[in-house]
Design an enzyme around this catalytic site. Sequence first.
Site: not given
Ligand code: NOJ
Ligand code: CA
Length: 694
Positions: A178, A198, A403-405, A473-474, A492, A498
């Site tokens: 990113e 940052p 969604h799975h963070e 993502h990531e 992503e 974002e």
């Molecule tokens: C980073 C992701 O790029 C974003 O889309 C997401 O909302 C947040 N992480 C939370 O998972």
């Molecule tokens: Ca991201």
Amino acid sequence: MLKGSFFLLIGLLLINACQMPSGHTTSSVSSPDGQIVVTTGLSGDGQLQYWVDFKGERIIDTSTLGFSFRDQPPLGAGLSVIGEITTTINEEWTMPWGEQRVVKNHGQRLVLNLEETAAPHRRFDLHIMVYNDGMGIRYHLLRQQGVDSVFITEEHTQFQLTDDHTAWWIPGDWDIYEHLYTKSKVSEIDALSKRDHPSLAQTYIPHNAVNTPVTMRTEEGVHLSFHEANLTDYAGMTLKVDTESHLLESALVQSDITGVAVQRALPFSTPWRTLQITDHAADLIESNLIVNLNEPNRLGDVPWFQPTKYLGIWWDMHLGTKTWDYASGNHGATTEYAKEMIDFAARNNIGAILVEGWNTGWEHWIGFEDREGVFDFITPYPDYDLEEVARYGKEKGVALIMHHETSAAPRTYEQQLDTAYSLMEKLGIHAVKTGYVGKIIPKGEYHHGQWMVNHYRKVLEKAAEHQIAINAHEPIKATGIRRTLPNAVSREGLRGQEFNAWSPDGGNPPSHLPTVAFTRMLAGPIDYTPGIFNIKLDPYKADNQVNTTLAQQLALYVVIYSPVQMAADLLDAYRGHPAFQFIRDVAVDWEQSQVLNGEVGEFVTIARQERNGDRWFVGSITNEEARDITLALDFLPEGQTFNATLYLDGEDAHWDENPTSYRIENRTLTSSDTLQLSLAAGGGAAISLFPAKQ
Ligand code: NOJ
Ligand code: CA
């Protein structure tokens, strides 16, 4: 799932073997059109090397190949060629979803069999594949006597550039892609100056190296893009830059835990090291080299995954109007809000909604070192009735995107994969957005190392068993795995929208996406999350804004390809807005795509025909510079009249001074028409073309 005409021509012939002055033999293999020739062979001391010619000119000078290992001497010198074989591949295959339906795969492959002249006489093969738009090289390491696995400390694949080309690059970060692209001469690449950003929850840039795809232009106007294809059970590759000699050399992401980059049982093939070579920048985007260098579809048709536009309980959190966590008292993911979104989606031809912050664990997210065992992928917060939201969505014909963070705690996620995916299966949910924010746990592994490459793959494979598509993502970079596992739908892997909501560095400048189209997008689909109409983010974010015009936000649905395209803004931004009609209309799955023009970092125009339909959509975007574009509509079928709606920058539009100035024009057009478009600074144009009823 090889459909249509499929034929494989295998020609077993020794080709173009000739004597080098030193007495050593070289072998050449050329693209079907003869314009790209890759020559490989051994130097005086038996060092494996290659070079590449394009249209009779050297484009990659003599470059060496090889490996270093933990428990073995290096491999690459003291070799002899013990055999070789060339094969012509000429086939067509079908994308279950994509930028086009039918992909041509036409190239020549050379396999060189090599053996060390001295003990231990290790053997390996070099594979070279040459297409009309570039080439790939990979190693196939064979079983050795008494050795059944290897520990690779470094791969030494070189690309010796012939000059100080102009490059568009991001740093070789082992943890995140990113970053903004920098345009500079190769001699000026300074990746270490990009440390300590940052806004990055994880970043590690150990060398003056770049991540791929990295795109370059020569003085003569030839375009080159370096990347890799089929990154499987191996470490991600960065390219170390020697700014004086203009030499690029592979630098693999290491594991501090094992002390090596790659551990593999023999035999195995490395990923392909790829180089796309085209005269015009636009041809880079049309190239299918990366997907062609992957294995055929293993899943067959995936009718349970439908390309779709989606809304989300998402931008709210990035603007700060709501939170992911429940404890704040301003929780975004409520049953009520989700239902409101489902209703809005159903009314506006949007097929899905994403709900972030629905599950327990968010109180312990960013900034926490100890994130193992925190996120739970089955338990909703008390104000979110997951089953009811899924039921309501079904009733209204709107799918849920789960969604799975993982908060970069992949072991916690792996433990729960089966239960989490079984729950989704039970509720009829066929897509999940995953996330990996933070330093990887355990410490010492990196997002782009072999351990994580294998995690991301395990997730894809497990998901496929449950008929689930992944939007990561990531992520690890896209390397064309979507051909083999078409549940790898999007990711992503770049600075997404974002950053415009919160990055203290001013967000993504207008040149970002015209650069992304010729760099990151060559790797595969991008979940950029376009469609912000409230460009200045009023009244939520006084110090941030989106750095494009509104018309450009529309154009992104066509330009930046993904089979899942978010309409990212808050519902209020869309209600009653005339320009929202384009988002309602635009397709997400394509019969064919044509890149009409473009220059890296400056502008690009793409036309796409929807799949299973006759409608066409065109998107055009520009960087900081306003420009007039002439578009011949000869891509349209002859003899058909189209009702066109043009969403254009207003005359006074400007990405900073007047970003929401736009106008809509209706016209009747045919393939013999030519359009003059005026794109504002940071602007764009979006056009829908519907066949007129006859
Ligand atoms: C980073 C992701 O790029 C974003 O889309 C997401 O909302 C947040 N992480 C939370 O998972
Ligand atoms: Ca991201």
